[in-house]
Design a protein around this motif. Structure first.
Motif, mmCIF file in Angstrom:
data_model
loop_
_atom_site.group_PDB
_atom_site.id
_atom_site.type_symbol
_atom_site.label_atom_id
_atom_site.label_comp_id
_atom_site.label_asym_id
_atom_site.label_seq_id
_atom_site.Cartn_x
_atom_site.Cartn_y
_atom_site.Cartn_z
ATOM 1 N N ARG A 54 21.617 6.043 19.559
ATOM 2 C CA ARG A 54 20.852 5.662 18.858
ATOM 3 C C ARG A 54 21.178 5.713 17.325
ATOM 4 N N ARG A 55 22.058 6.997 17.052
ATOM 5 C CA ARG A 55 22.384 6.881 15.860
ATOM 6 C C ARG A 55 23.293 5.747 15.381
ATOM 7 N N TYR A 56 24.430 5.573 16.357
ATOM 8 C CA TYR A 56 25.243 4.412 16.175
ATOM 9 C C TYR A 56 24.454 2.912 16.168
ATOM 10 N N ALA A 57 23.661 2.846 16.904
ATOM 11 C CA ALA A 57 22.911 1.511 16.674
ATOM 12 C C ALA A 57 22.155 1.428 15.409
ATOM 13 N N THR A 58 21.518 2.481 15.002
ATOM 14 C CA THR A 58 20.961 2.330 13.578
ATOM 15 C C THR A 58 22.018 2.116 12.386
ATOM 16 N N LEU A 59 23.264 2.764 12.635
ATOM 17 C CA LEU A 59 24.214 2.328 11.634
ATOM 18 C C LEU A 59 24.627 0.969 11.822
ATOM 19 N N LEU A 60 24.647 0.449 12.786
ATOM 20 C CA LEU A 60 25.352 -0.818 12.876
ATOM 21 C C LEU A 60 24.278 -1.893 12.699
ATOM 22 N N GLY A 61 23.188 -1.561 12.664
ATOM 23 C CA GLY A 61 21.948 -2.369 12.320
ATOM 24 C C GLY A 61 21.775 -2.404 10.952
ATOM 25 N N GLN A 62 22.428 -1.827 10.195
ATOM 26 C CA GLN A 62 22.325 -1.772 8.496
ATOM 27 C C GLN A 62 22.885 -3.229 8.082
ATOM 28 N N PRO A 63 22.201 -3.975 7.120
ATOM 29 C CA PRO A 63 23.085 -5.248 6.502
ATOM 30 C C PRO A 63 24.134 -4.887 5.752
ATOM 31 N N GLU A 64 24.357 -3.824 5.206
ATOM 32 C CA GLU A 64 25.484 -3.590 4.495
ATOM 33 C C GLU A 64 26.613 -3.154 5.497
ATOM 34 N N MET A 65 26.271 -2.860 6.852
ATOM 35 C CA MET A 65 27.683 -2.645 7.610
ATOM 36 C C MET A 65 28.267 -3.921 7.761
ATOM 37 N N THR A 66 27.505 -4.945 8.019
ATOM 38 C CA THR A 66 27.922 -6.410 8.380
ATOM 39 C C THR A 66 28.875 -6.848 7.058
ATOM 40 N N ASP A 67 28.268 -6.356 6.174
ATOM 41 C CA ASP A 67 28.918 -6.951 4.740
ATOM 42 C C ASP A 67 30.226 -6.054 4.610
ATOM 43 N N LEU A 68 30.142 -4.942 5.123
ATOM 44 C CA LEU A 68 31.605 -4.355 4.982
ATOM 45 C C LEU A 68 32.693 -4.706 5.665
ATOM 46 N N PHE A 69 32.181 -4.984 7.062
ATOM 47 C CA PHE A 69 33.323 -5.674 7.926
ATOM 48 C C PHE A 69 33.848 -6.783 7.542
ATOM 49 N N ARG A 70 32.690 -7.891 6.807
ATOM 50 C CA ARG A 70 33.425 -8.993 6.454
ATOM 51 C C ARG A 70 34.346 -8.981 5.322
ATOM 52 N N ILE A 71 34.294 -8.021 4.469
ATOM 53 C CA ILE A 71 35.149 -7.854 3.263
ATOM 54 C C ILE A 71 36.454 -7.242 3.842
ATOM 55 N N VAL A 72 36.258 -6.378 4.610
ATOM 56 C CA VAL A 72 37.674 -5.853 5.340
ATOM 57 C C VAL A 72 38.374 -7.013 5.901
ATOM 58 N N ILE A 73 37.800 -7.680 6.766
ATOM 59 C CA ILE A 73 38.283 -8.834 7.520
ATOM 60 C C ILE A 73 38.925 -9.782 6.674
#
Length: 206
Positions: free
Chosen positions: A94-113
């Motif tokens: 549940r913690r992991y799902a909450t973290l992955l659901g944050q909009p900033e998490m998607t943004d971060l991965f897009r920057i890195v990629i």
């Protein structure tokens, strides 16, 4: 001796820090890591360059803060007590799902990629400061369950990867390619529960 900052000044500093981190994330996405200068970030955040440099003397330090903020929260470093594999994995899932659901998490991965070919150090920072500590929490938890006799895990590293992968492969990775990908709270719960059941079926002590 320098006096400690007042509660008011601490709050103002925290608010400015949040503005800087948000502006940096947006500009890194829009312009790329290289073209988004600290001066431009300060201007976008509405703070002086001196204020920005005081908190983040380099662009790398600012990116590290973005990583830290994205992975922070939800007591990610807390290892659940051993003794009930289903309960512990449910907490971690549940913690992991909450973290992955944050909009900033998607943004971060897009920057890195996007910046990986020119700035591989961003990916290393993201992994070492973000994903790896959370992965270690799961691995250490599985080791504790093995020691407690409630899990039969020969390779905790592989088991942790499998467990987290079952969650991220549905909840997170499609969102990087499909802008309209949405997952309801009920579906999120079901995904985590299925990952827990599968892991317990495979690794629970008989």
């Amino acid at each position: 001796m320098t006096p400690a900052p007042s509660a008011y000044h601490q709050r103002v500093a925290q608010e400015k820090r949040a503005l800087i981190v948000r502006a940096a994330t947006e500009l890194f996405l829009e312009l790329g890591y290289d073209r988004a200068s600290l001066a431009r970030i300060a201007d976008s955040a509405g703070v002086s360059k001196a204020t920005l440099f005081k908190q983040f003397p380099t662009k790398a330090a600012l990116f590290d803060a973005i990583v830290g903020d994205s992975w922070a929260g939800n007591d990610v470093a807390d290892v659940p007590p051993a003794g009930d594999l289903t309960a512990g994995l449910t907490v971690l899932g549940r913690r992991y799902a909450t973290l992955l659901g944050q909009p900033e998490m998607t943004d971060l991965f897009r920057i890195v990629i996007a910046e990986l070919p020119r700035f591989p150090e961003l990916a290393r920072a993201h992994f070492s400061q973000g994903k790896l500590p959370y992965f270690e929490t799961v691995r250490i938890y599985l080791l504790a369950e093995r020691d407690a006799g409630t899990a039969d895990v020969a390779d905790p590293e592989l088991a942790a990867t499998q467990f987290l992968g079952m969650i991220s492969n549905y909840l997170f990775w499609p969102s990087l390619l499909l802008p309209d990908w949405t997952v309801t709270p009920a579906r999120t719960t079901a995904v985590v529960e299925e990952a827990v059941r599968t892991t317990v079926a495979r690794y629970g002590a008989r």
